[in-house]
Design an enzyme around this catalytic site. Structure first.
Site, PDB file in Angstrom:
ATOM      1  N   LEU A  81       0.802  -1.228   0.000  1.00  0.00           N
ATOM      2  CA  LEU A  81       0.000   0.000   0.000  1.00  0.00           C
ATOM      3  C   LEU A  81       0.835   1.279   0.000  1.00  0.00           C
ATOM      4  O   LEU A  81       0.298   2.377   0.144  1.00  0.00           O
ATOM      5  CB  LEU A  81      -0.972  -0.013   1.179  1.00  0.00           C
ATOM      6  CG  LEU A  81      -1.961  -1.186   1.165  1.00  0.00           C
ATOM      7  CD1 LEU A  81      -2.864  -1.137   2.391  1.00  0.00           C
ATOM      8  CD2 LEU A  81      -2.777  -1.220  -0.110  1.00  0.00           C
ATOM      9  N   CYS A  82       2.144   1.150  -0.196  1.00  0.00           N
ATOM     10  CA  CYS A  82       2.999   2.339  -0.309  1.00  0.00           C
ATOM     11  C   CYS A  82       2.855   2.958  -1.692  1.00  0.00           C
ATOM     12  O   CYS A  82       2.700   2.254  -2.687  1.00  0.00           O
ATOM     13  CB  CYS A  82       4.462   1.964  -0.086  1.00  0.00           C
ATOM     14  SG  CYS A  82       4.900   1.729   1.630  1.00  0.00           S
ATOM     15  N   HIS A  83       2.933   4.274  -1.720  1.00  0.00           N
ATOM     16  CA  HIS A  83       2.881   4.992  -2.990  1.00  0.00           C
ATOM     17  C   HIS A  83       4.246   4.930  -3.670  1.00  0.00           C
ATOM     18  O   HIS A  83       5.272   5.032  -2.989  1.00  0.00           O
ATOM     19  CB  HIS A  83       2.529   6.467  -2.757  1.00  0.00           C
ATOM     20  CG  HIS A  83       1.142   6.655  -2.250  1.00  0.00           C
ATOM     21  ND1 HIS A  83       0.823   6.562  -0.917  1.00  0.00           N
ATOM     22  CD2 HIS A  83      -0.018   6.935  -2.893  1.00  0.00           C
ATOM     23  CE1 HIS A  83      -0.471   6.766  -0.760  1.00  0.00           C
ATOM     24  NE2 HIS A  83      -1.012   6.995  -1.939  1.00  0.00           N
ATOM     25  N   MET A 117       8.871   4.975   5.152  1.00  0.00           N
ATOM     26  CA  MET A 117       8.929   3.570   4.733  1.00  0.00           C
ATOM     27  C   MET A 117      10.145   3.325   3.840  1.00  0.00           C
ATOM     28  O   MET A 117      10.779   2.267   3.905  1.00  0.00           O
ATOM     29  CB  MET A 117       7.643   3.154   4.018  1.00  0.00           C
ATOM     30  CG  MET A 117       6.417   3.161   4.918  1.00  0.00           C
ATOM     31  SD  MET A 117       6.609   2.211   6.442  1.00  0.00           S
ATOM     32  CE  MET A 117       6.910   0.578   5.804  1.00  0.00           C
ATOM     33  N   GLU A 118      10.493   4.309   3.040  1.00  0.00           N
ATOM     34  CA  GLU A 118      11.667   4.189   2.181  1.00  0.00           C
ATOM     35  C   GLU A 118      12.947   4.166   3.012  1.00  0.00           C
ATOM     36  O   GLU A 118      13.872   3.382   2.722  1.00  0.00           O
ATOM     37  CB  GLU A 118      11.690   5.333   1.165  1.00  0.00           C
ATOM     38  CG  GLU A 118      10.636   5.205   0.081  1.00  0.00           C
ATOM     39  CD  GLU A 118       9.191   5.423   0.532  1.00  0.00           C
ATOM     40  OE1 GLU A 118       8.274   5.034  -0.210  1.00  0.00           O
ATOM     41  OE2 GLU A 118       8.962   5.968   1.636  1.00  0.00           O
ATOM     42  N   ASP A 132      24.132 -11.236   4.435  1.00  0.00           N
ATOM     43  CA  ASP A 132      24.408 -12.169   3.343  1.00  0.00           C
ATOM     44  C   ASP A 132      25.894 -12.240   3.025  1.00  0.00           C
ATOM     45  O   ASP A 132      26.440 -13.323   2.792  1.00  0.00           O
ATOM     46  CB  ASP A 132      23.623 -11.759   2.097  1.00  0.00           C
ATOM     47  CG  ASP A 132      23.897 -12.679   0.921  1.00  0.00           C
ATOM     48  OD1 ASP A 132      23.701 -13.903   1.066  1.00  0.00           O
ATOM     49  OD2 ASP A 132      24.306 -12.175  -0.143  1.00  0.00           O
TER      50      ASP A 132
END
Length: 154
Positions: A81-83, A117-118, A132
């Site tokens: 739901l992120c733009h 969020m980014e 990793d």
């Protein structure tokens, strides 16, 4: 600035309780910045190898920085739901400590919605990339403390 308190309403739910993407079209553009951080904990011997550029997969922090930047730009493809955002700035920085690495990401744009969020995605993917690239020499690593440190709107 501290993060804004959460709203008591759920903006990502429609009146019937179904998930939806919030319409931000009517909001004015503003300069928005977010800073997030997290930490990868590892053995001191792993840090010694990192500092000596002696890890089997090469230059860990450069690869992790690029991975974090790419991840910030791809956030909308990872979180439903992120733009999708046209970020104007992404930076990922590392503070190498005795038993771990603190990861800090800053994201910025001029637009209608925030960029936290980014920033969180950049930190998360940078940490996963370090994990990793170091897992062959350190099976006891952990990632944690990922959080928003700052969120600004001007």
């Amino acid at each position: 600035m501290t993060p804004e308190p959460t709203s008591p309403t759920f903006s990502h739910l429609d009146p019937a309780g179904r998930a939806r993407m919030v319409d931000v079209g009517a909001k004015p553009d503003s300069l928005r910045t977010a800073v997030a951080a997290g930490r990868l904990t590892c053995a001191p011997a792993t840090i010694e190898l990192l500092r000596a550029q002696a890890l089997p997969k090469g230059d860990v922090l450069t690869v992790a920085k690029i991975a974090g930047i790419q991840a910030a730009k791809a956030t909308a493809t990872l979180i439903p739901l992120c733009h999708p955002l046209a970020l104007s700035h992404v930076d990922v920085e590392f503070a190498v400590e005795h038993d771990g690495i603190v990861i800090r990401a800053t994201t910025r744009l001029t637009g209608k919605t925030g960029v936290e969020m980014e920033a969180l995605t950049a930190v998360s993917v940078a940490a996963l990339t370090i994990y990793d690239m170091c897992k062959a020499v350190d099976k006891g690593m952990s990632i944690g403390g990922i959080r928003v440190l700052e969120k600004h709107k001007q």
